[in-house]
Design a protein around this motif. Structure first.
Motif, short mmCIF file in Angstrom:
data_model
loop_
_atom_site.label_atom_id
_atom_site.label_comp_id
_atom_site.label_asym_id
_atom_site.label_seq_id
_atom_site.Cartn_x
_atom_site.Cartn_y
_atom_site.Cartn_z
N ALA A 1 -2.14 -16.46 2.44
CA ALA A 1 -1.60 -16.83 0.98
C ALA A 1 -1.29 -15.56 0.33
CB ALA A 1 -3.20 -17.25 0.19
N PHE A 2 -0.93 -14.47 1.02
CA PHE A 2 -0.38 -13.41 0.31
C PHE A 2 1.26 -13.51 0.51
CE2 PHE A 2 1.48 -9.01 0.54
CZ PHE A 2 0.49 -8.31 -0.48
N ALA A 3 2.03 -13.62 -0.65
CA ALA A 3 3.42 -13.83 -0.77
C ALA A 3 4.39 -13.23 0.27
CB ALA A 3 3.85 -13.69 -2.06
N ASP A 4 4.12 -12.17 0.75
CA ASP A 4 5.09 -11.63 1.53
C ASP A 4 4.55 -11.07 2.77
OD1 ASP A 4 7.78 -11.01 2.28
OD2 ASP A 4 7.60 -8.86 1.19
N HIS A 5 3.41 -11.59 3.25
CA HIS A 5 2.75 -11.30 4.47
C HIS A 5 3.54 -11.37 5.82
CE1 HIS A 5 -0.06 -11.86 8.08
NE2 HIS A 5 -0.65 -10.64 7.71
N ILE A 6 3.64 -10.30 6.45
CA ILE A 6 4.09 -9.96 7.77
C ILE A 6 3.20 -10.44 9.01
CG2 ILE A 6 5.53 -8.54 9.16
CD1 ILE A 6 6.30 -6.87 6.92
N ALA A 7 3.48 -11.61 9.54
CA ALA A 7 2.60 -12.23 10.64
C ALA A 7 2.67 -11.39 11.80
CB ALA A 7 2.82 -13.69 10.55
N CYS A 8 2.33 -10.35 12.30
CA CYS A 8 2.30 -9.59 13.40
C CYS A 8 1.54 -10.21 14.58
CB CYS A 8 2.00 -8.16 13.44
SG CYS A 8 2.96 -6.97 12.33
N ASP A 9 0.32 -10.93 14.18
CA ASP A 9 -0.75 -11.63 14.92
C ASP A 9 -1.22 -12.73 14.10
OD1 ASP A 9 -2.69 -12.45 16.48
OD2 ASP A 9 -3.97 -10.77 16.62
N SER A 10 -1.13 -13.99 14.55
CA SER A 10 -1.18 -14.98 13.78
C SER A 10 -2.74 -15.46 13.72
CB SER A 10 -0.71 -16.41 14.31
OG SER A 10 -1.06 -16.47 15.69
N ALA A 11 -3.58 -14.67 14.60
CA ALA A 11 -5.07 -14.76 14.50
C ALA A 11 -5.62 -13.88 13.45
CB ALA A 11 -5.54 -14.10 15.86
N SER A 12 -4.89 -12.96 12.73
CA SER A 12 -5.54 -11.94 11.91
C SER A 12 -5.31 -13.05 10.45
CB SER A 12 -4.44 -10.95 11.41
OG SER A 12 -4.78 -10.05 12.56
N ASN A 13 -6.51 -13.05 9.63
CA ASN A 13 -6.47 -13.58 8.48
C ASN A 13 -6.92 -13.12 7.22
OD1 ASN A 13 -6.10 -16.39 9.26
ND2 ASN A 13 -8.20 -16.13 10.72
N SER A 14 -7.55 -11.87 7.44
CA SER A 14 -7.92 -11.05 6.32
C SER A 14 -7.35 -9.41 6.76
CB SER A 14 -9.10 -11.00 5.75
OG SER A 14 -10.18 -10.81 6.76
N GLU A 15 -7.39 -8.65 5.83
CA GLU A 15 -6.80 -7.39 5.89
C GLU A 15 -7.25 -6.44 4.83
OE1 GLU A 15 -2.27 -5.49 7.15
OE2 GLU A 15 -2.48 -7.66 6.34
N VAL A 16 -7.51 -4.98 5.09
CA VAL A 16 -7.56 -3.97 4.37
C VAL A 16 -6.60 -3.00 4.82
CG1 VAL A 16 -8.80 -2.00 3.58
CG2 VAL A 16 -10.00 -4.39 3.74
N VAL A 17 -5.85 -2.33 3.83
CA VAL A 17 -4.95 -1.03 4.20
C VAL A 17 -5.29 0.05 3.19
CG1 VAL A 17 -2.58 -0.58 4.35
CG2 VAL A 17 -3.23 -2.98 4.82
N CYS B 1 0.95 -1.15 0.08
CA CYS B 1 -0.09 -0.15 0.13
C CYS B 1 1.02 1.25 0.00
CB CYS B 1 -0.79 -0.17 1.36
SG CYS B 1 -1.98 1.43 1.19
N ALA B 2 1.91 1.22 0.76
CA ALA B 2 2.98 2.57 0.90
C ALA B 2 3.45 2.66 -0.51
CB ALA B 2 3.91 2.34 2.05
N ARG B 3 4.09 1.53 -1.05
CA ARG B 3 4.56 1.52 -2.48
C ARG B 3 3.94 2.28 -3.47
NH1 ARG B 3 6.15 -3.62 -1.23
NH2 ARG B 3 5.14 -4.44 -3.10
N THR B 4 2.66 1.57 -3.54
CA THR B 4 1.74 2.07 -4.45
C THR B 4 0.80 3.20 -4.33
OG1 THR B 4 0.15 0.47 -3.92
CG2 THR B 4 1.66 -0.41 -5.37
N GLY B 5 0.56 3.54 -3.06
CA GLY B 5 -0.45 4.59 -2.81
C GLY B 5 -1.74 4.27 -3.13
N LYS B 6 -2.06 2.91 -3.24
CA LYS B 6 -3.32 2.28 -3.58
C LYS B 6 -3.66 1.24 -2.49
CE LYS B 6 -2.92 2.37 -8.40
NZ LYS B 6 -3.61 3.88 -8.76
N SER B 7 -5.13 1.71 -1.99
CA SER B 7 -5.45 0.43 -0.91
C SER B 7 -5.53 -0.92 -1.49
CB SER B 7 -7.12 0.79 -0.66
OG SER B 7 -7.90 0.38 -1.64
N VAL B 8 -5.42 -1.75 -0.47
CA VAL B 8 -5.22 -3.28 -0.62
C VAL B 8 -6.08 -4.01 0.01
CG1 VAL B 8 -3.57 -5.41 -0.75
CG2 VAL B 8 -2.70 -2.76 -1.14
N ARG B 9 -6.74 -4.98 -0.44
CA ARG B 9 -7.69 -5.72 0.31
C ARG B 9 -7.18 -7.37 0.13
NH1 ARG B 9 -12.54 -8.22 -1.46
NH2 ARG B 9 -12.40 -7.02 -3.19
N VAL B 10 -7.04 -8.02 1.20
CA VAL B 10 -6.41 -9.40 0.98
C VAL B 10 -7.58 -10.36 1.93
CG1 VAL B 10 -4.58 -10.88 1.63
CG2 VAL B 10 -4.06 -8.65 0.98
#
Length: 159
Positions: free
Chosen positions: A98-114, A84-93
């Motif tokens: 399954a996201f290639a370079d996901h950073i797991a800050c909390d293993s309980a998180s399964n989906s995300e919007v930035v 999101c920071a690189r592209t300046g566009k929102s991202v919904r996962v």
């Protein structure tokens, strides 16, 4: 999203941060309140908050948030927030695992919007990050709502 009233929430967000005096400490106060407001209105989430561009301009640093302990530094080159920071566009996962370079800050998180925070010159200055323990939790409408919230924050705190 399970919102009481999404339009009313955006109006409340704008009213909450409208009187920013230009000081950096006060900006953090407004971001803290914004994360609390979003946490109160969004259903089925486990983290909502901000990552802000650090002095190097190549990394995101943890800002105000609601939720469990979080990663403190995220390079632009990694993860959903970095994309999101690189592209300046929102991202919904739908499935962060399954996201290639996901950073797991909390293993309980399964989906995300930035959604990006952008200053008056069009530069990304941070991101609004929302995580859920539920796979495919966020819809296109949710993404638009969070984009709108990020735009309000950008206009009132970074212009």
């Amino acid at each position: 999203m399970e919102l009481h009233n999404s339009e009313g929430m955006l109006e409340q967000l704008a009213a909450l941060i409208r009187d920013w005096d230009g000081s950096v400490p006060r900006r953090y106060c407004h971001l803290a309140n914004a994360s609390a407001l979003l946490a109160e209105h969004l259903g089925d989430i486990n983290w909502v908050g901000f990552y802000l561009v650090d002095d190097s301009g190549q990394n995101l640093m943890l800002g105000p948030f609601q939720g469990k302990v979080a990663c403190t530094d995220i390079p632009f080159s990694r993860g959903v927030c970095g994309l999101c920071a690189r592209t300046g566009k929102s991202v919904r996962v739908d499935d962060v695992h399954a996201f290639a370079d996901h950073i797991a800050c909390d293993s309980a998180s399964n989906s995300e919007v930035v959604a990006p925070l952008v200053d008056a010159k069009g530069r990304v200055v941070g991101v609004l990050d929302v995580d859920s323990p539920t796979l495919s939790r966020f819809t296109l409408e949710d993404q638009k709502l969070l984009d709108d919230a990020a735009k309000i924050i950008s206009q009132l705190l970074y212009s």
